[in-house]
Scaffold this active site. Sequence first.
Site, PDB file in Angstrom:
ATOM      1  N   LYS A  78     -12.584   8.835 -27.466  1.00  0.00           N
ATOM      2  CA  LYS A  78     -11.565   9.682 -28.029  1.00  0.00           C
ATOM      3  C   LYS A  78     -12.146  11.049 -28.552  1.00  0.00           C
ATOM      4  CE  LYS A  78      -7.959   8.988 -31.373  1.00  0.00           C
ATOM      5  NZ  LYS A  78      -7.334   7.923 -32.249  1.00  0.00           N
ATOM      6  N   SER A 153      -2.359   7.177 -31.611  1.00  0.00           N
ATOM      7  CA  SER A 153      -2.683   8.483 -31.077  1.00  0.00           C
ATOM      8  C   SER A 153      -3.889   8.180 -30.091  1.00  0.00           C
ATOM      9  CB  SER A 153      -3.252   9.107 -32.403  1.00  0.00           C
ATOM     10  OG  SER A 153      -4.536   8.601 -32.838  1.00  0.00           O
ATOM     11  N   SER A 177      -3.795   3.281 -34.470  1.00  0.00           N
ATOM     12  CA  SER A 177      -3.855   4.325 -33.383  1.00  0.00           C
ATOM     13  C   SER A 177      -4.807   3.603 -32.088  1.00  0.00           C
ATOM     14  CB  SER A 177      -4.526   5.454 -33.875  1.00  0.00           C
ATOM     15  OG  SER A 177      -3.473   6.627 -34.192  1.00  0.00           O
TER      16      SER A 177
END
Length: 482
Positions: A78, A153, A177
């Site tokens: 990420k 997210s 997330s």
Amino acid sequence: MKLNELTIKQAQKKLAEGEITSVELTKACLARIAEVNDKLNACLLICGEEALAAAAAADARLAAGERGELLGIPFLAKDNILTKGLRTTAASRMLENYVAPYDATVISKLKDAGAVLLGKTNLDEFAHGASTEFSYFGPTKNPYDLTRVPGGSSGGSAAAVAADLCLFALGTDTGGSIRHPASFCGVVGYKPTYGSCSRFGLIAMTSSTDVPGALAKTPEDALAVLKVIQGQDEKDSTTLKLKVKSKLKIKNSLKDLRVGVAKEYFGEGLNKQAETLILAAIEELKKLGAEIVPITLPNTRYGVSVYYIITPSEISSNLARFDGLRFGLKAESEDLADSYLISRGQGFGAEVKRRIMLGTYALSSGYYDAYYLKAQAVRAEIIREFEAAFKLVDVIAAPATPSTAFHLGEQNQDPLKMYLEDTFLTPSSLAGLPAVSLPAGSIAGLPVGWQIMGPQQADELVLNVAAAYANSAQHQKLEIKV
Ligand code: GLN
């Protein structure tokens, strides 16, 4: 089966037996990324050359007889996790040109273990969101339906694992997330115990709940990643020593396991069809020998309210470093004379600004007691409630998200609606518990997730329960649309 579609466990076996090389595996992932990333927008950066060099180095280690669960395994990270020498943006305009000067601890551990970094994945700006629509670089699409969101997210990581762009991906979970997008994309999303994996080199959101973890194809694979990334780190004083053994111990019988089911996680707000599937998954645990114990967690309903006071408060402080002086270089050309710093006003998107303002308000003199302090008091109650529950049960089974993936644009204009996506995820985040979300089946071609939570440091147990379920449950294979 294409090489990029392998699980870590399968690939590791083939690598160990010399049937395939890491370079071949890495090339298969890079080819898949090249084939579909334009449609998915899952990756913000691809470091093909570096990846092939790392894969060749892993092959040399393998050839020399070294073995390791992640040796030669390609992964994505990420883009709020620092990667030395590579652009790390947190999907924000503020960091559009930021090149990380060092690796996050979890990245250096993975590199040392011989895992191969392929690139960086999309997210909601600074990880604030539940749809990956709040990325400065445009939304990621759900691989099962390109008109829908992947969740967030860590939406880029989840979509990438689901569509086989990599064998696993790193995400971060602050209030869901990892588990949220895993649930929307039909993969395993594992949030470790808070403190078990170092936060050093994560772009901080909410320091008291941020935790890096894995999005993977199976619970066993998630455990393989945990074993590498866990550990005390002198650069993060909140880290603790997890007691995860070095060998996998997946038990397929759940005899003697007590599974708590709290009524507060069912009913209002939960899609009826999803509820049916999740109850069936719990029934499956029972078939495997577990005892299902009704419990009550009445403070669950305060989870979102408490989280959305504490999170913005910490964000308002953590994001103060992006002050328009130290970060935010905007270069119009190669010539440094043409570069300038962008302001906070230009650099941050609407959701980030909303959180900074909410947090500043909640922490301000006169409001601090009414909001921040009160939220901390209720958080302590939530923690106590879980502690009491874990005297009665070993793990808790619950939904992960209220429903399946929603359409792009459907919820991004309504912050409250978006925040309610986190209803089932925030309590365990506030309490720092390990939790894993995994598929329970599907509705109209879209995955439905559920989660298993455990007491702090029971990471291995929650993953074992997840593995036992995943090994016995029969789910229809869903069609990927890219
Ligand atoms: N959806 C939650 C939020 O927007 C979770 C974010 C996260 O875990 N990073 O805050």
